[in-house]
Enzyme design. Structure first.
Site, PDB file in Angstrom:
ATOM      1  N   LYS A  37       0.802  -1.248   0.022  1.00  6.85           N
ATOM      2  CA  LYS A  37      -0.079   0.113  -0.077  1.00  6.85           C
ATOM      3  C   LYS A  37       0.822   1.326   0.036  1.00  6.85           C
ATOM      4  O   LYS A  37       0.442   2.353  -0.577  1.00  6.85           O
ATOM      5  CB  LYS A  37      -0.930   0.093   1.169  1.00  6.85           C
ATOM      6  CG  LYS A  37      -2.159  -1.187   1.041  1.00  6.85           C
ATOM      7  CD  LYS A  37      -3.239  -0.881   1.767  1.00  6.85           C
ATOM      8  CE  LYS A  37      -4.234  -1.723   1.569  1.00  6.85           C
ATOM      9  NZ  LYS A  37      -5.495  -1.864   2.529  1.00  6.85           N
TER      10      LYS A  37
ATOM     11  N   LYS B 131      -5.324  -9.806  -6.153  1.00 10.40           N
ATOM     12  CA  LYS B 131      -6.592 -10.232  -5.396  1.00 10.40           C
ATOM     13  C   LYS B 131      -7.970  -9.423  -5.737  1.00 10.40           C
ATOM     14  O   LYS B 131      -7.709  -8.105  -6.369  1.00 10.40           O
ATOM     15  CB  LYS B 131      -6.041  -9.917  -3.901  1.00 10.40           C
ATOM     16  CG  LYS B 131      -7.049  -9.994  -3.002  1.00 10.40           C
ATOM     17  CD  LYS B 131      -6.586  -9.582  -1.595  1.00 10.40           C
ATOM     18  CE  LYS B 131      -6.552  -7.931  -1.323  1.00 10.40           C
ATOM     19  NZ  LYS B 131      -6.291  -7.647   0.223  1.00 10.40           N
TER      20      LYS B 131
ATOM     21  N   LYS C 274     -11.419  -3.810  -3.012  1.00 14.46           N
ATOM     22  CA  LYS C 274     -12.257  -2.667  -3.200  1.00 14.46           C
ATOM     23  C   LYS C 274     -11.549  -1.422  -3.665  1.00 14.46           C
ATOM     24  O   LYS C 274     -12.255  -0.562  -4.428  1.00 14.46           O
ATOM     25  CB  LYS C 274     -12.575  -2.175  -1.711  1.00 14.46           C
ATOM     26  CG  LYS C 274     -13.384  -3.241  -0.654  1.00 14.46           C
ATOM     27  CD  LYS C 274     -13.419  -2.696   0.424  1.00 14.46           C
ATOM     28  CE  LYS C 274     -14.306  -3.392   1.425  1.00 14.46           C
ATOM     29  NZ  LYS C 274     -13.918  -3.024   2.818  1.00 14.46           N
TER      30      LYS C 274
HETATM   31  P1  AMP Z   1     -11.318  -5.384   3.603  1.00 13.39           P
HETATM   32  O1  AMP Z   1     -12.032  -5.367   2.708  1.00 13.39           O
HETATM   33  O2  AMP Z   1      -9.996  -5.328   3.569  1.00 13.39           O
HETATM   34  O3  AMP Z   1     -11.625  -4.591   4.904  1.00 13.39           O
HETATM   35  O4  AMP Z   1     -11.574  -6.994   4.200  1.00 13.39           O
HETATM   36  C1  AMP Z   1     -12.234  -7.611   5.089  1.00 13.39           C
HETATM   37  C2  AMP Z   1     -12.537  -9.114   5.022  1.00 13.39           C
HETATM   38  O5  AMP Z   1     -12.698  -9.772   3.735  1.00 13.39           O
HETATM   39  C3  AMP Z   1     -11.011  -9.489   5.588  1.00 13.39           C
HETATM   40  O6  AMP Z   1     -11.359 -10.734   6.432  1.00 13.39           O
HETATM   41  C4  AMP Z   1     -10.313 -10.040   4.245  1.00 13.39           C
HETATM   42  O7  AMP Z   1      -9.279 -11.269   4.373  1.00 13.39           O
HETATM   43  C5  AMP Z   1     -11.389 -10.637   3.502  1.00 13.39           C
HETATM   44  N1  AMP Z   1     -11.267 -10.272   2.125  1.00 13.39           N
HETATM   45  C6  AMP Z   1     -10.745  -9.092   1.430  1.00 13.39           C
HETATM   46  N2  AMP Z   1     -10.638  -9.369   0.086  1.00 13.39           N
HETATM   47  C7  AMP Z   1     -10.765 -10.714  -0.168  1.00 13.39           C
HETATM   48  C8  AMP Z   1     -10.594 -11.410  -1.285  1.00 13.39           C
HETATM   49  N3  AMP Z   1     -10.382 -10.878  -2.482  1.00 13.39           N
HETATM   50  N4  AMP Z   1     -10.751 -12.858  -1.091  1.00 13.39           N
HETATM   51  C9  AMP Z   1     -10.971 -13.440   0.199  1.00 13.39           C
HETATM   52  N5  AMP Z   1     -11.334 -12.614   1.102  1.00 13.39           N
HETATM   53  C10 AMP Z   1     -10.985 -11.500   1.076  1.00 13.39           C
END
Ligand code: AMP
Ligand code: TRP
Length: 332
Positions: A111, A194, A197
Site C-alpha cells: 500500500k 486479489k 475494493k
Molecule cells: P477489507 O475489505 O480489507 O476490509 O477485508 C475484509 C475481510 O474480507 C477480511 O477478512 C479479508 O481477508 C476479506 N477479503 C478481502 N478481500 C478478499 C478476497 N479477495 N478474497 C477473500 N477474502 C477477502
C-alpha cells in the site's frame, strides 16, 4: 464456547471476496460462538474517505452483515470508533511493538508503494490497531481471508510481548480461521491479483450491491483462456483466471475444487460462466434486496449499531480497566 472477532473496513465497494472470504463464514460460525462483528471505520480512515462517504459505507457494511444472515440479537454488530478502548489499547501496544515487526508487513509495503516516506503513520500502525481490536475482547478465533494471515500472526506476537513484559498470562493467543475454499478470491480481470475494493476497474469485482444484469455482464466479460476445462485442479496450474472462476463456483456450491473440475471436465468456459452467473444471482440478489430495504431505514440500523456498541463497550471497559491496572495506570 469460543469468542470470535472479525471486521471489515467501511471503504465502499464491498465485494464477493469479502462475502466468501469473511462474512459467509461468520454466518456459518455464529451459533457455536460468542461473536463480535465490527465495522472498522478507524482502519478505513487510512484511505482518507470523505466524511459523507464514510458514514454511508459504515451503514452499508452493517446492512451487509445483517442481510447476509448475521443475527444482531445474538451477535454483537458495532462500529469500532464507538468503543474508544480500541484506540487506547492500540497506543499501549504501539509501545511494545518493535518497528522491525511492522517493517515486515507485506500489506504496508504494497500500500505504501515506492514512496514509503510519504506514507502516513496510520497505515504503518494499522496492524497494531487490528491487534487491539482482537485482543481487547480476549478473542479466541478470527475468521478472515488469506490476506490477513500475517496481521493475525502479529497480533499473537503482540499478545506474547505484553504478557512477557508484564509477567502475566493476560491475553489469549487468537487463532486465525482461514478456510481453504475462496480464502483468496481473485480479480475477474487478472487472476494473479486479489479482488479488492481499491481496484480502479469495476469489472475486476462483483459488488455485493450489483444487480442481476451487472453480475451477468461482469461474468461474461471475465477473463478466461482458450483451453477447455481439465478434469483435475492440478492440470489447471498456470491458468489463474480459470481457477478463480472454478473456485468461486465451488465456494458458492459448497463443493471442492476437485468436484467442480470433474463436473465441468472438457466443457467450454461459456458453460461454466452461465452456471456461475445463475449461482451468483441466487446467492447475492436476496442479500442485495435485504440491504436495500435495511438502508431505507437508517434510524433502525443506527439503533442496532448503538445496542451493539453498548454490549461491546461493557466488555471492553471491563478489560481495559484490568489492562490499565497491569501496566501501572492509576485507575480511579
Ligand atoms: P477489507 O475489505 O480489507 O476490509 O477485508 C475484509 C475481510 O474480507 C477480511 O477478512 C479479508 O481477508 C476479506 N477479503 C478481502 N478481500 C478478499 C478476497 N479477495 N478474497 C477473500 N477474502 C477477502
Ligand atoms: N485489516 C482487516 C482487513 O482489511 C480488517 C480488520 C480490522 C480486522 N480489524 C480486524 C479483521 C480484526 C479481523 C479482526 O481485512
Amino acid at each position: 464456547m469460543g469468542r470470535i472477532f472479525s471486521g471489515i473496513q467501511s471503504t465502499g465497494n464491498i465485494h464477493l471476496g469479502n462475502y466468501l472470504g469473511a462474512i459467509r463464514n461468520w454466518v456459518n460460525l455464529q451459533n457455536a460462538h460468542e461473536n463480535f462483528f465490527c465495522i472498522v471505520d478507524l482502519h478505513s480512515l487510512t484511505t482518507l474517505p470523505a466524511p459523507g462517504d464514510m458514514r454511508r459505507w459504515t451503514r452499508e457494511v452493517a446492512a451487509a452483515y445483517i442481510a447476509a444472515g448475521i443475527d444482531p440479537d445474538t451477535s454483537t454488530i458495532f462500529v469500532q470508533s464507538a468503543v474508544p478502548a480500541h484506540s487506547e489499547l492500540a497506543w499501549i501496544f504501539s509501545c511494545l511493538t518493535p518497528l522491525g515487526w511492522l517493517n515486515r508487513m507485506t500489506q504496508f509495503k504494497e500500500k505504501a508503494g515506492k514512496h514509503r516516506d510519504n506514507a502516513y503513520l496510520g497505515l504503518y500502525a494499522y496492524p497494531v490497531l487490528m491487534a487491539a481490536d482482537i485482543l481487547l475482547y480476549k478473542t479466541t478465533l478470527v475468521p478472515v481471508g488469506e490476506d490477513q494471515k500475517q496481521h493475525l500472526e502479529l497480533a499473537r506476537d503482540i499478545a506474547g510481548a505484553f504478557n512477557r513484559q508484564y509477567g502475566v498470562d493476560y491475553f489469549t493467543l487468537p487463532d486465525p480461521l482461514i478456510l481453504k475454499v475462496a480464502a483468496r478470491v481473485m480479480s475477474l480481470r487478472d487472476g494473479t491479483a486479489k479482488m479488492s475494493k481499491s481496484d480502479p476497474s469495476d469489472y475486476s469485482r462483483i459488488h455485493i450491491m450489483d444487480d442481476a444484469d451487472t453480475i451477468a455482464l461482469k461474468i461474461r466479460k471475465a477473463k478466461t483462456d482458450s483451453g477447455a476445462i481439465a478434469g483435475a485442479a492440478q492440470e489447471m496450474e498456470g491458468r489463474p483466471e480459470a481457477l478463480n472462476l472454478l473456485g468461486i463456483y465451488a465456494a458458492l456450491s459448497d463443493l471442492s475444487l476437485e468436484d467442480v473440475c470433474r463436473q465441468f471436465e472438457g466443457a467450454e468456459f461459456s458453460a461454466l460462466k452461465t452456471q456461475l452467473t445463475e449461482k451468483l444471482i441466487a446467492v447475492l440478489i436476496p442479500i442485495r434486496d435485504k440491504m436495500v430495504s435495511l438502508l431505507k431505514d437508517p434510524d433502525s440500523l443506527d439503533a442496532l449499531l448503538n445496542k451493539g456498541a453498548e454490549r461491546a463497550s461493557a466488555l471492553a471497559a471491563h478489560n481495559m480497566r484490568e489492562i490499565k491496572e497491569i501496566i501501572g495506570c492509576v485507575t480511579l
